[in-house]
Design an enzyme around this catalytic site. Structure first.
Site, short mmCIF file in Angstrom:
data_model
loop_
_atom_site.label_atom_id
_atom_site.label_comp_id
_atom_site.label_asym_id
_atom_site.label_seq_id
_atom_site.Cartn_x
_atom_site.Cartn_y
_atom_site.Cartn_z
N THR A 169 0.94 -1.20 0.28
CA THR A 169 0.17 -0.25 0.38
C THR A 169 0.64 1.23 0.00
OG1 THR A 169 -0.16 0.24 2.05
CG2 THR A 169 -1.86 -1.29 1.40
N TYR A 170 0.29 2.76 -0.16
CA TYR A 170 1.12 3.89 -0.38
C TYR A 170 2.39 4.51 1.01
CZ TYR A 170 1.54 8.58 -1.25
OH TYR A 170 2.54 9.26 -1.38
#
Ligand SMILES: [Zn+2]
Length: 567
Positions: A169-170
């Protein structure tokens, strides 16, 4: 992000105006950074004749490194002693307190050697070590520096690639939790991660301890995605695969059980002196089993630098009052240790915590920089020549240490950042005036320039030798100094400048050299060979005169012999 969360977001959309104060706060931060950075950089570069980058975040960071280096170079090691007592050789080892005088140590050793020792007390204490939190970017950078030796920038770059490949994820996040809408997906992710590591399937998944909606703002913690199960990870470069495994292993640890152990302290009496032995017995491995498993995953280029640093081993069962005959006592020599140089791991931690005492609890940001910018700040200090990497250590260069010497305190201390963040938090909440903040910043820039009009006498020559004078200024008599593009008067109020690429010379395919400039200043005239004439397409020699009229530009002209009056 789950579809339900997106829908919920659209259903409760707010008026954009409600977020204007956030915009003012962000733009004030950017403008203030720029204003102070560009003014201070120009100011001190001009004063000390060297490019000296100054910035709100990079300068206090450099100051921490310089301070640590000062402590290391000033460190004087001291010798001390201990007496070591071995009972039933090889099974129980106890240590005396530290002893400064070697004679005292020798006396204790003599009093105990071959005598009987008795256990005076046993203390047992059960302790629990909670599972680690999920990674935010800084924590990921720190762990990968410790485990693999990666720089903060290398970790960020690899994490960005993994994010673009939809495998994690980010990454630019400062949250170490996930939101409750993500909880349902966690068991499947843990199964994927466990399979990656070849760990057993029956690992506990306590999702509750990684969920906290209040501690997720823009982004949640970094975790791997369901794509990992389908991806061919053998194609990933080593760095990316290592970072991915590290992230996956962290999730398994974070949802694990507590690690529980019993700490045992046994005190022994021998010859009238006290000795202490410490031991540890594991009661439940918990998440540490996963962590240990991770370090044995094949193909991971694990540097092994991150060992368990606690040196207490296990102790056999001992009872209070138990005696041990014929104890062996030896004197051991030790030295006090200087503080350690920062590594990226410890520097990131120091940046994260810097100035924390000065920020209010409500300040949006703490520490120096943000998770997303810290790696770049370190790289900037390296490329600027202010710090170097020596193995994993980050060490300030002489220029770096000198820069900290010449700068005034407000620029070096994390306090400036702390004060700004407090003010910016108020602006973000609509409780302070952005214009007022900017006026303060402008005043600060002006005061900085006004207060540092000349280099400090004691530090004048810190950054290399002062420029050599090539002659005297015809206007004010000051020294004329050479710089990259010109020869200029040392007095800033006097505007005498001879440009190397003055059109008078360039139009004749020449440049004003140092020799010619010096001659012009000394004699007012100089002979130049090989001037080019476009009209005649050939070169010629001529005598040039310095014909300064005190204007913005210095004039030159040919020394033409007085024309003979025409008959
Ligand atoms: Zn002058």
């Amino acid at each position: 992000m789950e579809e339900s969360a997106i829908k919920a977001g659209f259903a409760t959309m707010k008026d954009g105006n409600a977020y204007d104060p956030l915009y003012y706060s962000a733009i004030c931060r950017a403008k203030a950074d720029w204003l102070i950075g560009i003014n201070a950089t120009r100011l001190f570069s001009t004063l000390y004749n060297k490019t000296l980058n100054v910035g709100r975040v990079q300068t206090p960071t450099l100051a921490m490194l310089a301070e640590r280096q000062g402590k290391i170079s000033g460190f004087v090691k001291e010798k001390y002693h201990r007496v070591r007592l071995d009972m039933e050789v090889g099974t129980i080892t106890a240590q005396s307190e530290t002893i400064t005088d070697p004679q005292d140590a020798a006396n204790i050793q003599a009093a105990c050697h071959t005598r009987q020792a008795a256990c005076a007390s046993i203390t047992k204490e059960q302790k629990a070590v909670s599972p680690p939190k999920l990674f935010d970017l800084t924590a990921l950078q720190r762990d990968s520096n410790r485990m693999f030796g990666y720089t903060a920038q290398q970790t960020l770059d690899a994490a960005q690639k993994l994010y673009e490949a939809k495998l994690i994820t980010y990454p630019r996040t400062d949250s170490r939790f996930i939101t409750s809408d993500m909880a349902a997906g966690i068991p499947a992710l843990v199964t994927t991660a466990a399979a990656l590591m070849g760990a057993g399937a029956d690992i506990p998944v306590i999702t509750g301890q990684i969920v906290n909606d209040k501690k997720v703002s823009d982004h949640h913690a970094i975790i791997h995605t369901t794509e990992v199960a389908k991806a061919d990870l053998s194609k990933l470069p080593d760095t990316e695969r290592n970072i991915l495994y590290l992230t996956a292993a962290r999730l398994v640890c974070a949802v694990g059980d507590k690690h529980i152990y019993e700490a045992i302290t046994a005190v022994f009496d021998c010859g009238g002196y006290s000795f202490t032995a410490k031991g540890k017995t594991t009661i439940a491995e918990g998440w540490k089993a996963t962590e240990r498993h991770f370090t044995t995953v094949p193909n991971l280029k694990h540097s092994g630098a991150d060992g368990d640093t606690e040196d207490s081993g296990t102790l056999p069962p001992i009872a209070e009052g138990q005696t041990f005959d014929n104890a062996a006592a030896t004197v051991t020599e030790h030295y006090t240790q200087p503080p350690k140089s920062y590594t990226e791991d410890t520097l990131l931690s120091a940046m994260e915590n810097a100035g924390a005492a000065d920020t209010t609890d409500e300040a949006e940001r703490r520490g120096l920089g943000t998770p997303a910018t810290r790696a770049a700040v370190i790289e900037k200090l390296v490329t600027g020549g202010f710090i170097i990497r020596k193995g994993r250590q980050l060490i300030p260069t002489p220029d770096g240490e000198n820069l900290i010497k010449i700068l005034p305190n407000p620029l070096k201390s994390p306090e400036l950042t702390a004060n700004w963040e407090n003010a910016l938090t108020l602006i973000a909440k609509g409780e302070a005036d952005p214009d007022g903040f900017m006026r303060d910043i402008e005043d600060m820039a002006r005061a900085l320039v006004a207060g540092n009009a000349a280099p400090a006498e004691e530090y004048k020559a810190l950054f290399g030798t002062p420029k050599e004078a090539i002659g005297l200024c015809p206007r004010c008599g000051g020294n004329v100094l050479e710089s990259k593009k010109n020869f200029h008067c040392e007095n800033r109020d006097c505007q005498f400048v001879m440009w190397k690429a003055d059109r008078f010379f360039t139009s004749r395919k020449k440049e004003l050299t140092k020799t010619v400039a010096a001659e012009l200043l000394k004699n007012g005239r100089a002979k130049i060979k090989g001037l080019y004439s476009e009209k005649k397409d050939k070169t010629y020699d001529a005598v040039i005169l310095l014909a300064d009229t005190g204007g913005k530009y210095v004039n030159y002209r040919f020394d033409i012999p007085a024309q003979q009056p025409k008959a």
